[in-house]
Scaffold this motif. Sequence first.
Motif, mmCIF file in Angstrom:
data_model
loop_
_atom_site.group_PDB
_atom_site.id
_atom_site.type_symbol
_atom_site.label_atom_id
_atom_site.label_comp_id
_atom_site.label_asym_id
_atom_site.label_seq_id
_atom_site.Cartn_x
_atom_site.Cartn_y
_atom_site.Cartn_z
ATOM 1 N N GLY A 131 46.447 17.099 41.782
ATOM 2 C CA GLY A 131 45.030 17.013 41.468
ATOM 3 C C GLY A 131 44.508 15.598 41.630
ATOM 4 N N THR A 132 43.233 15.485 41.961
ATOM 5 C CA THR A 132 42.634 14.151 42.145
ATOM 6 C C THR A 132 41.627 13.819 41.047
ATOM 7 N N VAL A 133 40.845 14.804 40.604
ATOM 8 C CA VAL A 133 39.864 14.546 39.546
ATOM 9 C C VAL A 133 40.274 15.200 38.231
ATOM 10 N N GLY A 134 41.334 15.996 38.241
ATOM 11 C CA GLY A 134 41.808 16.650 37.030
ATOM 12 C C GLY A 134 43.136 17.333 37.265
ATOM 13 N N GLN A 135 43.733 17.834 36.190
ATOM 14 C CA GLN A 135 45.056 18.446 36.286
ATOM 15 C C GLN A 135 45.093 19.832 35.640
ATOM 16 N N ASN A 136 44.024 20.606 35.810
ATOM 17 C CA ASN A 136 44.078 22.026 35.461
ATOM 18 C C ASN A 136 44.760 22.737 36.621
ATOM 19 N N VAL A 137 45.996 23.196 36.427
ATOM 20 C CA VAL A 137 46.842 23.573 37.567
ATOM 21 C C VAL A 137 47.180 25.059 37.641
ATOM 22 N N MET A 138 46.676 25.869 36.711
ATOM 23 C CA MET A 138 47.055 27.287 36.694
ATOM 24 C C MET A 138 45.909 28.188 37.151
ATOM 25 N N TYR A 139 46.283 29.274 37.816
ATOM 26 C CA TYR A 139 45.340 30.302 38.222
ATOM 27 C C TYR A 139 45.903 31.642 37.746
ATOM 28 N N PHE A 140 45.170 32.323 36.855
ATOM 29 C CA PHE A 140 45.608 33.601 36.311
ATOM 30 C C PHE A 140 44.657 34.711 36.737
ATOM 31 N N GLU A 141 45.223 35.905 36.946
ATOM 32 C CA GLU A 141 44.408 37.094 37.161
ATOM 33 C C GLU A 141 44.761 38.156 36.131
ATOM 34 N N THR A 142 43.743 38.903 35.725
ATOM 35 C CA THR A 142 43.888 39.924 34.698
ATOM 36 C C THR A 142 43.106 41.163 35.133
ATOM 37 N N GLY A 143 43.133 42.202 34.302
ATOM 38 C CA GLY A 143 42.332 43.390 34.598
ATOM 39 C C GLY A 143 42.503 44.445 33.535
ATOM 40 N N GLN A 144 41.391 45.020 33.086
ATOM 41 C CA GLN A 144 41.456 46.082 32.098
ATOM 42 C C GLN A 144 42.280 47.249 32.636
ATOM 43 N N GLY A 145 43.235 47.709 31.841
ATOM 44 C CA GLY A 145 44.056 48.850 32.212
ATOM 45 C C GLY A 145 45.463 48.508 32.638
ATOM 46 N N SER A 146 45.766 47.216 32.830
ATOM 47 C CA SER A 146 47.100 46.859 33.323
ATOM 48 C C SER A 146 48.190 47.223 32.319
ATOM 49 N N ALA A 147 47.901 47.065 31.013
ATOM 50 C CA ALA A 147 48.905 47.416 30.001
ATOM 51 C C ALA A 147 49.077 48.931 29.904
ATOM 52 N N LEU A 148 47.977 49.651 30.013
ATOM 53 C CA LEU A 148 48.067 51.110 29.965
ATOM 54 C C LEU A 148 48.874 51.636 31.146
ATOM 55 N N SER A 149 48.735 51.022 32.305
ATOM 56 C CA SER A 149 49.427 51.502 33.497
ATOM 57 C C SER A 149 50.936 51.384 33.350
ATOM 58 N N SER A 150 51.401 50.483 32.499
ATOM 59 C CA SER A 150 52.841 50.350 32.251
ATOM 60 C C SER A 150 53.237 50.883 30.872
ATOM 61 N N GLN A 151 52.299 51.597 30.206
ATOM 62 C CA GLN A 151 52.546 52.186 28.885
ATOM 63 C C GLN A 151 53.000 51.134 27.873
ATOM 64 N N THR A 152 52.299 49.984 27.888
ATOM 65 C CA THR A 152 52.671 48.878 27.003
ATOM 66 C C THR A 152 51.463 48.408 26.179
ATOM 67 N N HIS A 153 50.552 49.335 25.889
ATOM 68 C CA HIS A 153 49.300 48.969 25.225
ATOM 69 C C HIS A 153 49.336 49.164 23.716
ATOM 70 N N HIS A 154 50.395 49.773 23.183
ATOM 71 C CA HIS A 154 50.559 49.956 21.736
ATOM 72 C C HIS A 154 49.405 50.729 21.104
ATOM 73 N N GLY A 155 48.738 51.561 21.870
ATOM 74 C CA GLY A 155 47.627 52.327 21.321
ATOM 75 C C GLY A 155 46.354 51.539 21.118
ATOM 76 N N VAL A 156 46.302 50.326 21.651
ATOM 77 C CA VAL A 156 45.110 49.469 21.548
ATOM 78 C C VAL A 156 44.230 49.718 22.765
ATOM 79 N N ASP A 157 42.914 49.720 22.584
ATOM 80 C CA ASP A 157 42.007 49.969 23.698
ATOM 81 C C ASP A 157 42.142 48.891 24.770
ATOM 82 N N GLN A 158 41.835 49.268 26.017
ATOM 83 C CA GLN A 158 42.126 48.392 27.139
ATOM 84 C C GLN A 158 41.270 47.131 27.144
#
Length: 461
Positions: A278-305
């Motif tokens: 980085g030259t003007v800063g050091q924020n170095v991570m890029y994350f992607e998410t999406g509603q439903g990803s936990a449900l698709s792997s049955q790992t949502h614990h009954g919590v809404d998406q």
Amino acid sequence: MIYRIDVAHQHYVFSDLKTLMAKATPERSGDQLAGIAAQNATERVAAQMCLADVPLKQFLNEALIPYEQDEVTRLIMDEHEAEAFYPISHFTVGDLRNWLLSADATTEKLTALQMSLTPEMVAAVSKIMRNQDLILVAKKCRVITQFRNTIGLEGHLSTRLQPNHPTDDVLGISASILDGLMYGNGDAVIGINPATDNLQNLSELLKLLDYIIQEYDIPTQSCVLTHVSSGIQLANKNVPIDLMFQSIAGTEQANSAFGINLALLQEGYEAALSLKRGTVGQNVMYFETGQGSALSSQTHHGVDQQTIEARAYAVARKYKPFLVNTVVGFIGPEYLYNGKQIIRAGLEDHFCGKLLGVPMGCDICYTNHADADQDDMDILLTLLANAGINFIMGIPGSDDVMLNYQTTSFHDALYIRQLLGLAPAPEFTNWLEQQGILKQQSSRLEWPQHMPERFSRLLMS
């Protein structure tokens, strides 16, 4: 704790906070698929009324997923700032909504509250807010990040230039990059989803992007969206990685399904920092998410998406990311059935992320089997831009030929910037002017009809 309310001469009982949150969620197909949604509109309104009376403190006392069972819950609880929370600790969810909409909730105060709000609190308040409420409050939130340029400033809208190719063809990728640059795209990141995920191919793609950025002195950053474990291996070989990527979710088990945990994300974060690119800063991570990803792997614990999605932002926040992207309609109609649900989810995600201090962008998109079309995407694009979103996607013709889904185009970014008088990141804007790609006259951005001659070399090198 059991929650009760009487509405329209009917008595409603919700067995715990997790159930109440799910029943209060605006209609979406994912929660219906999970069997946790409200049975009808009346039950949903009853749950929303009941949720409005829940004290914010209750979310600290009643974890939706037990502290002992989930490292994301532990992260949320352990990083909660009690002192910053004190001024609003007497609020109910309804009180928080009213205050957020008031003139007293300034950008400065919202910024100071970021670490005192839990994902469950912001998810809860979003459930009792109209779309216009989500837009108005999010507009007051500013999350600014830096790497080679500055993203998130008021009056600016950035784009990820996404030059995907079904065979990772270098000439095809280069042509898409050049096309995007001519429309002022790419200031958030030039980011490739690789078709072939082996280290040699990843390395060649990263070197291509680094060559283009260095050759033309472009104040932007690159990313090849591979698994963080591969990113760490590449960083250890001193391959030119700007942003370290990973898809994340809101439960420990869902992250395990992605092949990650918090320790591995920390390792990736430190590996990217060690390259000091980085030259003007050091924020170095890029994350992607999406509603439903936990449900698709049955790992949502009954919590809404939607609540699970908000919990993912607590994971992202820990690593001070440069970009966080909710890929809102990508998983499909099983989770967000139609344009209306996609629009609502995009506004919710942006609102929740910004309140939690996350630099939110959105891949405004849908799959071809969803009950949605490009008109729906135009609506969501226009609403999110008014809400102050940090960045959107820019893809040739709106059609990703490698991932096979529909999203926003280079022209869509041009439309929304012209409509609302928004500019790319300031460093990138200056570069566009210097290259003769953009002219800024009378506070309007104007693009030329012809490509500057020196850029045609990119397709011949």
